[in-house]
Design an enzyme around this catalytic site. Structure first.
Site, mmCIF file in Angstrom:
data_model
loop_
_atom_site.group_PDB
_atom_site.id
_atom_site.type_symbol
_atom_site.label_atom_id
_atom_site.label_comp_id
_atom_site.label_asym_id
_atom_site.label_seq_id
_atom_site.Cartn_x
_atom_site.Cartn_y
_atom_site.Cartn_z
ATOM 1 N N HIS A 1 -2.904 13.788 21.534
ATOM 2 C CA HIS A 1 -1.585 12.887 20.317
ATOM 3 C C HIS A 1 -1.039 13.788 20.000
ATOM 4 C CE1 HIS A 1 0.808 9.134 18.996
ATOM 5 N NE2 HIS A 1 0.896 10.159 18.607
ATOM 6 N N ASP B 1 0.985 -2.161 15.504
ATOM 7 C CA ASP B 1 1.424 -0.940 15.315
ATOM 8 C C ASP B 1 3.001 -1.149 15.976
ATOM 9 O OD1 ASP B 1 2.117 1.909 14.587
ATOM 10 O OD2 ASP B 1 1.973 1.553 16.868
ATOM 11 N N ARG C 1 9.400 -0.611 10.280
ATOM 12 C CA ARG C 1 9.610 0.958 9.755
ATOM 13 C C ARG C 1 11.131 1.786 10.032
ATOM 14 N NH1 ARG C 1 4.392 4.309 11.908
ATOM 15 N NH2 ARG C 1 5.234 5.743 10.451
ATOM 16 N N SER D 1 -0.740 4.858 12.236
ATOM 17 C CA SER D 1 -0.023 4.278 13.450
ATOM 18 C C SER D 1 -0.089 5.221 14.590
ATOM 19 C CB SER D 1 1.724 4.544 13.843
ATOM 20 O OG SER D 1 1.808 4.445 14.175
ATOM 21 N N LYS E 1 -3.560 3.603 17.908
ATOM 22 C CA LYS E 1 -3.516 3.128 18.831
ATOM 23 C C LYS E 1 -4.384 4.125 19.637
ATOM 24 C CE LYS E 1 0.781 5.117 18.124
ATOM 25 N NZ LYS E 1 2.523 4.525 18.065
#
Ligand code: URA
Length: 450
Positions: free
Chosen positions: A84, A163, A170, A185, A189
């Protein structure tokens, strides 16, 4: 005890720790819609202002991960790996990393997002290839894995739905920039995605969420703790994002740079980041054990640039419907057309190319979205002619602004992009301090040391 959301908001507002039950109640209420936005938002703001303990952060993450389906990747051979990035400009790492890992027999299912704001999204980049399908049904993953060992797909709606709801709130309530909220968050995932080994590319600088190294380290440490706590072997690589990564920004443009890199004509910073992330995952997956660390890095670079990763990349593209032309390169939906240049107004050294301004300029040209419904011009973007440390003369091309050959670009957008891009280049009579695209790898302990 009967819970109510107002008490939970007040607890956090006064800086107290929430219990696991309170956090679970909150996430369930977000997911099933029983807690309205006007009560979710103040709790988010209270978390931004008063923070969360390690326990609260872990509970929040696990509850968010459980808010939808958790993927079972047991059909993969070996350790399911994932990566990520916390977002950057010119970040074309995923299309390079997956094929490189495939050369070691490491299989991966990569669930990626679209771009919003000035950082690009991997799904948009792949969709710049003619015919490439990123909307793959989960039931079709095993078949694709059997064919190529790789799947790249948009995130399915059942992946951590809490999320999705929280993130969109947000985005409009000034509550994005919070380590507990960012960490939960991202990690929710990843946990729901089913990975067992994870490398996090935590970008740091003008073009990243984390502007300072200390914040990047704090975020990395929080995500590592959450990941390891959830049984995922987790490493973080903090990478520089003051200037864009590589020299092409935009969808087709970045995929062209990916192709060039796989043909051995890549940029050093892109190669350095891919190699470091791949190094971590190859080790976590237990591969390349006959090589020591420096041999493995050389081996990775060889595979990345000598055609082996390119072969896997072509297989990935074809397996998901993408068109490969007779010369072996992907065919794109649209191609960049060079429309205007930014030139140096003085002699000197480039001391920075501000990634945030280049990202915004590229978006203004049509490469990204300012709002979800905006259509992308796949051919739009920027080609950098100079990067940090380069010596330039007055009149040299610093960057070229591109639009798609098939696209219309109103003059006001072109001039706005020119204005942003020209402000991105800082020139000084003295060369800048040399910097490494890899700032740090966490945790510090090397592999094999107990
Ligand atoms: N990326 C995410 O997925 N979530 C955040 O909160 C920030 C970046």
């Amino acid at each position: 005890m009967i819970m109510n959301i107002l008490d939970i908001i007040l607890e956090k507002r006064y800086g107290r720790e929430l219990s696991d039950e309170q956090i679970a109640f909150f996430v369930k209420g977000v997911t099933d819609g029983s807690i309205p936005d006007y009560q979710i938002s103040p709790l988010l703001m209270a978390i931004v202002l008063n923070g969360m303990s390690e326990r609260e952060m872990t509970t929040l993450t696990l509850e968010m991960a459980k808010s939808g389906e958790v993927n079972d990747l047991s059909y993969l051979e070996g350790v399911p790996v994932d990566k990520h990035s916390t977002g950057g400009v010119g970040d074309k790492i995923t299309p390079l990393l997956l094929p490189l890992l495939a050369t070691y027999g490491i299989q991966s299912v990569k669930l990626s997002g679209r771009g919003l704001g000035y950082t690009g999204g991997t799904v948009d980049k792949f969709e710049s290839i003619e015919g490439f399908n990123c909307q793959i049904a989960k039931k079709d993953f095993p078949e694709l894995i059997k064919k190529t060992g790789m799947v790249i797909s948009g995130q399915t709606p059942d992946l951590a739905p809490a999320d999705k709801i929280l993130y969109s709130l947000r985005d409009v309530t000034g509550t994005v920039d919070s380590i507990p909220l960012i960490a939960s968050s991202i990690m929710s995932k990843k946990i729901a995605g089913g990975a067992k080994a994870l490398v996090l590319d935590v970008t740091c600088g003008f073009g990243a969420f984390m502007k300072e190294e200390s914040r990047a380290r704090e975020l990395s440490a929080a995500m590592i703790r959450i990941g390891e706590g959830a049984g995922i072997k987790t490493r973080a690589v903090i990478t520089e994002m003051d200037q864009p990564l590589g020299n092409r920004i935009g969808n087709t443009l970045e995929m062209q740079e990916v192709y060039d890199t796989l043909c051995g004509k890549g940029q050093k910073d892109v190669e350095a980041v891919v190699i470091e992330l791949a190094f971590q995952l190859v080790r976590l997956a237990g591969k390349g054990m006959d090589l020591d660390d420096s041999e493995l890095r050389v081996d990775l670079l060889n595979r990345l640039t000598d055609g082996r990763a390119l072969e896997e990349y072509r297989k990935l593209i074809s397996s998901q419907g993408g068109v490969i032309d007779d010369d072996g390169s992907p065919r794109y939906v649209d191609y960049p057309f060079d429309t205007m240049h930014v030139n140096a107004i003085e002699d000197g050294y480039i001391t920075n190319v501000r990634a945030n301004l280049i990202g915004r300029a590229s978006c203004t040209l049509g490469a990204g979205r300012f709002e979800k419904r905006d259509k992308i011009d796949f051919g739009a973007g920027i080609i950098l002619g100079a990067k940090k440390g380069d010596k330039v003369k007055r009149g040299d091309v610093l960057c070229a602004l591109c639009k798609g050959e098939k696209a219309d670009l109103p003059d006001d957008r072109l001039y706005a992009a020119y204005d942003l891009a020209s402000k991105a280049f800082e020139i000084s009579p003295n060369p800048p301090k040399e910097s490494d695209p890899i700032i740090a790898v966490l945790p510090k302990k090397p592999f094999g040391v107990k």
